[in-house]
Design an enzyme around this catalytic site. Structure first.
Site, PDB file in Angstrom:
ATOM      1  N   HIS A  16       0.859  -1.188   0.000  1.00 48.01           N
ATOM      2  CA  HIS A  16       0.000   0.000   0.000  1.00 48.01           C
ATOM      3  C   HIS A  16       0.894   1.237   0.000  1.00 48.01           C
ATOM      4  O   HIS A  16       1.782   1.364   0.861  1.00 48.01           O
ATOM      5  CB  HIS A  16      -0.868   0.037   1.258  1.00 48.01           C
ATOM      6  CG  HIS A  16      -1.815  -1.123   1.382  1.00 48.01           C
ATOM      7  ND1 HIS A  16      -3.100  -1.096   0.886  1.00 48.01           N
ATOM      8  CD2 HIS A  16      -1.663  -2.350   1.956  1.00 48.01           C
ATOM      9  CE1 HIS A  16      -3.698  -2.248   1.156  1.00 48.01           C
ATOM     10  NE2 HIS A  16      -2.853  -3.031   1.804  1.00 48.01           N
ATOM     11  N   HIS A  66      -2.922   9.925   6.407  1.00 48.56           N
ATOM     12  CA  HIS A  66      -3.569  10.595   5.262  1.00 48.56           C
ATOM     13  C   HIS A  66      -3.661  12.110   5.474  1.00 48.56           C
ATOM     14  O   HIS A  66      -3.594  12.875   4.522  1.00 48.56           O
ATOM     15  CB  HIS A  66      -4.961   9.997   5.022  1.00 48.56           C
ATOM     16  CG  HIS A  66      -4.891   8.599   4.474  1.00 48.56           C
ATOM     17  ND1 HIS A  66      -5.780   7.607   4.815  1.00 48.56           N
ATOM     18  CD2 HIS A  66      -4.005   8.015   3.627  1.00 48.56           C
ATOM     19  CE1 HIS A  66      -5.459   6.485   4.185  1.00 48.56           C
ATOM     20  NE2 HIS A  66      -4.383   6.707   3.461  1.00 48.56           N
ATOM     21  N   THR A  98      -3.002   1.832  -4.210  1.00 52.03           N
ATOM     22  CA  THR A  98      -3.358   3.007  -3.414  1.00 52.03           C
ATOM     23  C   THR A  98      -4.827   3.352  -3.629  1.00 52.03           C
ATOM     24  O   THR A  98      -5.387   3.063  -4.680  1.00 52.03           O
ATOM     25  CB  THR A  98      -2.437   4.198  -3.730  1.00 52.03           C
ATOM     26  OG1 THR A  98      -2.646   5.206  -2.736  1.00 52.03           O
ATOM     27  CG2 THR A  98      -2.677   4.798  -5.110  1.00 52.03           C
ATOM     28  N   THR A  99      -5.415   3.977  -2.607  1.00 48.18           N
ATOM     29  CA  THR A  99      -6.828   4.348  -2.654  1.00 48.18           C
ATOM     30  C   THR A  99      -6.949   5.767  -3.220  1.00 48.18           C
ATOM     31  O   THR A  99      -6.472   6.715  -2.585  1.00 48.18           O
ATOM     32  CB  THR A  99      -7.413   4.357  -1.214  1.00 48.18           C
ATOM     33  OG1 THR A  99      -6.853   3.269  -0.475  1.00 48.18           O
ATOM     34  CG2 THR A  99      -8.920   4.274  -1.231  1.00 48.18           C
ATOM     35  N   GLY A 187      -8.938  -1.814   3.405  1.00 43.66           N
ATOM     36  CA  GLY A 187      -9.511  -0.971   4.455  1.00 43.66           C
ATOM     37  C   GLY A 187      -9.902  -1.810   5.654  1.00 43.66           C
ATOM     38  O   GLY A 187      -9.734  -3.040   5.650  1.00 43.66           O
ATOM     39  N   HIS A 214      -8.579  -8.183  -0.017  1.00 40.27           N
ATOM     40  CA  HIS A 214      -8.179  -8.490   1.361  1.00 40.27           C
ATOM     41  C   HIS A 214      -9.237  -9.446   1.896  1.00 40.27           C
ATOM     42  O   HIS A 214     -10.419  -9.094   1.920  1.00 40.27           O
ATOM     43  CB  HIS A 214      -8.146  -7.219   2.201  1.00 40.27           C
ATOM     44  CG  HIS A 214      -6.913  -6.407   1.983  1.00 40.27           C
ATOM     45  ND1 HIS A 214      -6.579  -5.883   0.770  1.00 40.27           N
ATOM     46  CD2 HIS A 214      -5.916  -6.066   2.837  1.00 40.27           C
ATOM     47  CE1 HIS A 214      -5.428  -5.240   0.881  1.00 40.27           C
ATOM     48  NE2 HIS A 214      -5.001  -5.333   2.122  1.00 40.27           N
ATOM     49  N   GLU A 217      -9.021 -11.163   7.125  1.00 36.65           N
ATOM     50  CA  GLU A 217      -8.158 -10.522   8.145  1.00 36.65           C
ATOM     51  C   GLU A 217      -8.810 -10.620   9.516  1.00 36.65           C
ATOM     52  O   GLU A 217      -8.140 -10.518  10.540  1.00 36.65           O
ATOM     53  CB  GLU A 217      -7.914  -9.044   7.796  1.00 36.65           C
ATOM     54  CG  GLU A 217      -6.671  -8.810   6.983  1.00 36.65           C
ATOM     55  CD  GLU A 217      -6.391  -7.332   6.801  1.00 36.65           C
ATOM     56  OE1 GLU A 217      -7.216  -6.641   6.182  1.00 36.65           O
ATOM     57  OE2 GLU A 217      -5.337  -6.864   7.278  1.00 36.65           O
ATOM     58  N   ASP A 293       2.740  -3.032   4.399  1.00 37.35           N
ATOM     59  CA  ASP A 293       2.978  -1.625   4.753  1.00 37.35           C
ATOM     60  C   ASP A 293       4.396  -1.526   5.330  1.00 37.35           C
ATOM     61  O   ASP A 293       4.579  -1.512   6.551  1.00 37.35           O
ATOM     62  CB  ASP A 293       1.956  -1.179   5.801  1.00 37.35           C
ATOM     63  CG  ASP A 293       0.517  -1.298   5.292  1.00 37.35           C
ATOM     64  OD1 ASP A 293       0.167  -0.551   4.375  1.00 37.35           O
ATOM     65  OD2 ASP A 293      -0.240  -2.136   5.804  1.00 37.35           O
TER      66      ASP A 293
HETATM   67  C1  6MZ Z   1      -6.533  -3.674   5.037  1.00 35.79           C
HETATM   68  C2  6MZ Z   1      -5.046  -1.996   4.564  1.00 35.79           C
HETATM   69  C3  6MZ Z   1      -4.044  -2.637   5.328  1.00 35.79           C
HETATM   70  O1  6MZ Z   1      -4.368   3.308  -0.102  1.00 35.79           O
HETATM   71  O2  6MZ Z   1      -3.812   5.324   1.279  1.00 35.79           O
HETATM   72  N1  6MZ Z   1      -4.528  -0.862   4.087  1.00 35.79           N
HETATM   73  N2  6MZ Z   1      -6.273  -2.516   4.418  1.00 35.79           N
HETATM   74  N3  6MZ Z   1      -5.630  -4.347   5.778  1.00 35.79           N
HETATM   75  C4  6MZ Z   1      -4.382  -3.866   5.960  1.00 35.79           C
HETATM   76  N4  6MZ Z   1      -3.511  -4.564   6.771  1.00 35.79           N
HETATM   77  C5  6MZ Z   1      -2.780  -3.989   7.823  1.00 35.79           C
HETATM   78  N5  6MZ Z   1      -2.916  -1.894   5.264  1.00 35.79           N
HETATM   79  C6  6MZ Z   1      -3.229  -0.806   4.491  1.00 35.79           C
HETATM   80  O3  6MZ Z   1      -2.675   3.131   1.725  1.00 35.79           O
HETATM   81  C7  6MZ Z   1      -3.207   3.015   3.023  1.00 35.79           C
HETATM   82  C8  6MZ Z   1      -4.545   2.317   2.980  1.00 35.79           C
HETATM   83  O4  6MZ Z   1      -4.383   0.953   2.592  1.00 35.79           O
HETATM   84  C9  6MZ Z   1      -5.298   0.120   3.279  1.00 35.79           C
HETATM   85  C10 6MZ Z   1      -6.128   1.012   4.172  1.00 35.79           C
HETATM   86  O5  6MZ Z   1      -7.314   1.383   3.494  1.00 35.79           O
HETATM   87  C11 6MZ Z   1      -5.227   2.226   4.361  1.00 35.79           C
HETATM   88  O6  6MZ Z   1      -5.945   3.412   4.674  1.00 35.79           O
HETATM   89  P1  6MZ Z   1      -3.279   4.084   0.591  1.00 35.79           P
HETATM   90  O7  6MZ Z   1      -2.120   4.371  -0.295  1.00 35.79           O
END
Ligand code: 6MZ
Length: 354
Positions: A16, A66, A98-99, A187, A214, A217, A293
């Site tokens: 991400h 963010h 990325t979102t 998310g 995903h 989880e 991450d």
């Molecule tokens: C689910 C995750 C995540 O998109 O703003 N994100 N969603 N499970 C996880 N495991 C820990 N880790 C990250 O990157 C951040 C976004 O990625 C998702 C979440 O929506 C988070 O806000 P971007 O680049």
């Protein structure tokens, strides 16, 4: 860490963007906003520097991240840095997700957000790396520089509505020629309903985009089964599966993006030695090691390979094979797969295994 894992060519399929930011950049950005009075820097610093966080706390942290990252200039900067960091540790193919975010107060639309990401990719190619974005351009390995293929996945956040999810898919379709190849659903897993996202995900697939989800989880057997029935191109995590879900997954052969450190740090798996990696590996189920991450969890893909090797007793030949086989699970076109095969063949001749 043995530098062999750093030298090993690697494929990253679950990263991400905003979770992969360098800690130093995050602190620098937060300090600037602190000086302007937008945030209280010491509160922010405490949360960033905290080591172990529950899954719930991680999503709170993302909301904080963010606040400091979501303007065009910063998105361009962090994209550039994240790609450079992956390339520096010999990631040769990266699917960055990325979102797309909208923020009317600064004139940001989902489209302009992704354009800022693309600008970040272009600024990598004009500096130290040889980046390959276009599907028509064959890979070139230039001595003294790193070669990395980058493709983008647009994420749908589970907080979004059906209409917002559809907007993201339409944007991905408009940007298909610019390196966008698929859609991710991510998310906070305790938020939102699977049914909300199905129309957009189905549409994405009908239009030729790849989809990764995903999945599992948190324990939610009904959702997990529905996701597996959807037959996504890949799933991420698969932590909270029960017998029936394992059976379904294994018969489907859907590749699983495995994020060891993330799962331990968010306490979705109690310790790495009981991680489902071991069973899936033993049964030859398609798996790929990923970081999730790398900034938030202070890891790197090389580190994830080193952890898997030491925890599960896998030698260098096995780890090489694990890294190589991931070419088969990428969403990019066949031409890129062929180039990756060649890169691994050439690495096999130069890497040492003792
Ligand atoms: C689910 C995750 C995540 O998109 O703003 N994100 N969603 N499970 C996880 N495991 C820990 N880790 C990250 O990157 C951040 C976004 O990625 C998702 C979440 O929506 C988070 O806000 P971007 O680049």
């Amino acid at each position: 860490m043995d530098c062999w894992f750093r030298n090993l060519p690697k494929i990253e399929l679950h990263a991400h963007l905003n979770g992969s930011i360098r800690n130093s950049t995050l602190l620098e950005l937060a300090r600037e906003l602190g000086e302007k009075g937008t945030i209280i820097f010491s509160d922010f610093e405490y949360v960033i520097r905290k080591d172990d966080r529950s899954l719930r706390e991680v999503f709170k942290l993302f909301d904080l991240i963010h606040i400091v990252t979501t303007d065009h200039k910063t998105i361009t900067r962090i994209t550039k840095e994240v790609v450079e960091d992956f390339a520096a540790e010999n990631v040769v193919y990266l699917e960055l997700r990325t979102t797309p975010k909208r923020n009317d107060s600064i004139g940001m639309s989902k489209r302009s957000y992704i354009e800022a990401v693309l600008e970040g990719l272009r600024s990598v190619s004009s500096s130290s790396l040889d980046i390959n974005l276009s599907s028509n351009d064959p890979a070139k390995c230039v001595a003294g520089t790193k070669m990395i293929y980058v493709r983008l996945l647009l994420s749908i956040d589970r907080r979004e509505s059906t209409a917002a999810a559809m907007e993201t898919v339409k944007l991905a379709l408009e940007m298909k020629d610019m390196g966008v190849i698929g859609i991710d659903l991510s998310g906070n897993p305790t938020v939102g309903e699977w049914a909300t996202f199905v129309p957009a995900l189905k549409f994405a697939r009908e239009q030729g985009l790849s989809v990764t989800l995903h999945c599992g989880e948190v324990p939610n057997p009904v959702e997990i089964q529905a996701m597996l029935d959807f037959l996504p191109g890949r799933i991420g995590h698969a932590c909270c599966f029960q017998d029936e879900e394992w059976r379904k997954l294994k018969s489907s052969m859907i590749p699983v993006e495995i994020c060891l450190t993330s799962n331990i740090r968010t306490e979705t798996i109690s310790s790495v030695d009981v991680h489902h990696f071991a069973e899936l590996y033993k049964e030859n189920h398609p798996i790929v090691l990923c970081t999730d991450d790398s900034g938030v969890f202070s890891t790197s893909l090389s580190n994830e390979y080193a952890i898997a090797s030491s925890t599960f007793g896998l030698g260098k030949p096995e780890m090489f094979q694990l890294a190589r086989i991931a070419f088969d699970f990428i969403f990019a076109e066949n031409q890129v797969k062929m180039e990756l095969i060649k890169m691994f063949e050439s690495a096999a001749r130069t890497l040492e295994y003792d």
